[in-house]
Design an enzyme around this catalytic site. Structure first.
Site, PDB file in Angstrom:
ATOM      1  N   ASP A   1      -1.819  10.051   1.448  1.00  0.00           N
ATOM      2  CA  ASP A   1      -0.618  10.551   0.776  1.00  0.00           C
ATOM      3  C   ASP A   1       0.115  11.653   1.509  1.00  0.00           C
ATOM      4  O   ASP A   1       1.102  12.194   1.005  1.00  0.00           O
ATOM      5  CB  ASP A   1      -0.988  11.022  -0.639  1.00  0.00           C
ATOM      6  CG  ASP A   1      -1.298   9.842  -1.535  1.00  0.00           C
ATOM      7  OD1 ASP A   1      -0.543   8.860  -1.473  1.00  0.00           O
ATOM      8  OD2 ASP A   1      -2.285   9.895  -2.283  1.00  0.00           O
TER       9      ASP A   1
ATOM     10  N   ASP B   1       1.311   1.668  -2.939  1.00  0.00           N
ATOM     11  CA  ASP B   1       1.938   2.992  -2.832  1.00  0.00           C
ATOM     12  C   ASP B   1       2.066   3.445  -1.369  1.00  0.00           C
ATOM     13  O   ASP B   1       2.944   4.222  -1.010  1.00  0.00           O
ATOM     14  CB  ASP B   1       1.115   4.061  -3.574  1.00  0.00           C
ATOM     15  CG  ASP B   1       0.462   3.581  -4.852  1.00  0.00           C
ATOM     16  OD1 ASP B   1       0.172   2.380  -4.956  1.00  0.00           O
ATOM     17  OD2 ASP B   1       0.217   4.410  -5.734  1.00  0.00           O
TER      18      ASP B   1
END
Ligand code: GLY
Length: 418
Positions: free
Chosen positions: A125, A191
């Site tokens: 991330d 994602d």
């Protein structure tokens, strides 16, 4: 037709056109006023959030992320949390929307407070974290310093690249983790498409195509493995990192392995349209549009276009919504509407409808309520019993981005201009 009749018709048409122009001008004036009211509301809410941060006496710079379980007090996250770049990024966006110069040093302070994340290699991330904060900030301050951080972060992300499988590993599967308990070896979540923008930016900054190549390889593998024939995507694909063989197709945050977790669909639409903008590869845009059509035509899409947390959740229409998915989709659609493609305006129209819903009192909080976040009614992860029907800082971030994109001109680097 007589000459007199022609004159009468022409006059009538002119009058009609003048009337239409006047009503168009009135409509556009009222939509500008509306836009200003929406931005003022969001600005007021953000100033209250900032006031709370600035009046805190602890040494740490607070980074607001959602509300606590009591729904009233604000929860904050650490620099290593996947959501740590969204609030700093939102402050840069609010500056862009309002021109409020008092926001600039604050945005820089909140951004620089998470700079340690540039060397984070324990999850994927870092793209969200660094690109949303330093990536947006480089337009305004410390361009070179901020770009150095982007490049370091891109290198950190590349440590997670698994060359035999052509993917970036999203999550670790350390013994005892919930990911290990699912039996995954090398899980990749949809994602992860969002983290690729950091890599494209690193190549633009350095001229080193390694980052671009990793991004394209990851996007191509995802394109081949993550999607179902109807255009929807799985959340998690688990790979054998040595051979690239797919071991499992599962969900982590959706209702079921075969269901359509809404934020996952939103990440796919945004991630692949961004990849089209960065590469010009039409396959990426086609996938983004196919996933968008799937969502748009889903039997459970509510009239206000704010998706349920999972489109196949069993208790629709009594399931929680996910405003974050709506905001991400709206932002992606505004981007898509700037491409030189058929029906480009129809994507803007759909995004406008989403934004009208999100800007209504049903979803937009009054200043001083909602933990000082802008949007209500988002959902983090129902399977983890976490953040259900709450504000989330990334819903606000993509909502502000969509407000900017709603009015801005096509980016100079979009494929139409190449
Ligand atoms: N990337 C985590 C989420 O969308 O919840």
């Amino acid at each position: 037709m007589t000459f007199h009749n022609i004159l009468t018709l022409t006059g009538a048409l002119l009058l009609c056109a003048a009337g239409a122009n006047a009503s168009l001008a009135k409509k556009s004036k009222s939509s500008t006023e509306n836009q200003s009211r929406i931005i003022e509301n969001a600005h007021a809410q953000m100033l209250l959030q900032i006031k709370a941060i600035e009046s805190d006496t602890s040494k740490n710079v607070l980074n607001p992320v959602t509300t606590k379980r009591n729904r009233f007090s604000t929860a904050y996250c650490s620099w290593a949390d996947w959501r740590s770049g969204f609030f700093p990024g939102s402050v840069w966006y609010m500056y862009e929307l309002t021109g409020d110069k008092s926001l600039l040093p604050l945005a820089a302070k909140y951004t620089e407070a998470i700079s340690r994340a540039q060397t984070l290699t324990s999850h994927h991330d870092i793209g969200f974290i660094i690109n949303c904060s330093f990536g947006n900030g480089r337009k305004y301050v410390n361009k070179e310093e901020y770009e150095k951080v982007l490049v370091t972060a891109a290198k950190s992300l590349c440590t997670r690249y698994r060359p035999n499988a052509h993917i970036i590993q999203s999550w670790n599967t350390s013994p005892g983790s919930w990911q290990a308990s699912r039996g995954w070896k090398c899980p990749v979540i949809i994602d992860n498409m969002m983290n690729l923008e950091l890599l494209f930016n690193a190549t633009e900054i350095t001229g080193d195509s390694t980052f671009y190549d990793v991004a394209v390889n990851h996007a191509n593998t995802t394109l081949n493995q993550h999607f179902r024939p109807d255009g929807s995507c799985y959340h998690v694909i688990d790979y054998d990192a040595e051979t690239g063989v797919v071991l499992h197709r599962n969900t982590g945050q959706g209702y079921a392995d075969q269901s359509a977790w809404s934020r996952g669909q939103a990440w796919a639409i945004y991630g692949f349209s961004m990849c089209f903008r960065k590469t010009g590869d039409r396959r990426y845009l086609d996938q983004a549009l196919k996933t968008f059509e799937f969502m748009k035509n889903h039997r459970n899409m509510p009239d206000d276009l704010v998706p349920y947390w999972d489109m196949d959740a069993p208790d629709v229409p009594d399931e929680p919504r996910d405003a974050s998915s709506a905001a991400i989709i709206a932002s992606a659609l505004y981007d898509i509407s700037t491409f030189d493609i058929d029906n480009a305006d129809s994507y803007k129209d759909y995004a406008d409808k989403i934004m009208k819903s999100l800007s209504s009192r049903k979803y937009s909080a009054r200043p001083g309520t909602n933990g000082r976040f802008i949007l209500k009614h988002s959902t983090g992860s129902i399977p983890h019993n976490s953040e259900i029907d709450v504000p989330l800082n990334y819903a606000d971030y993509y909502y502000l981005e969509a407000l900017i994109r709603a009015t801005s001109k096509p980016a100079t680097n979009n494929p139409r201009t190449q």
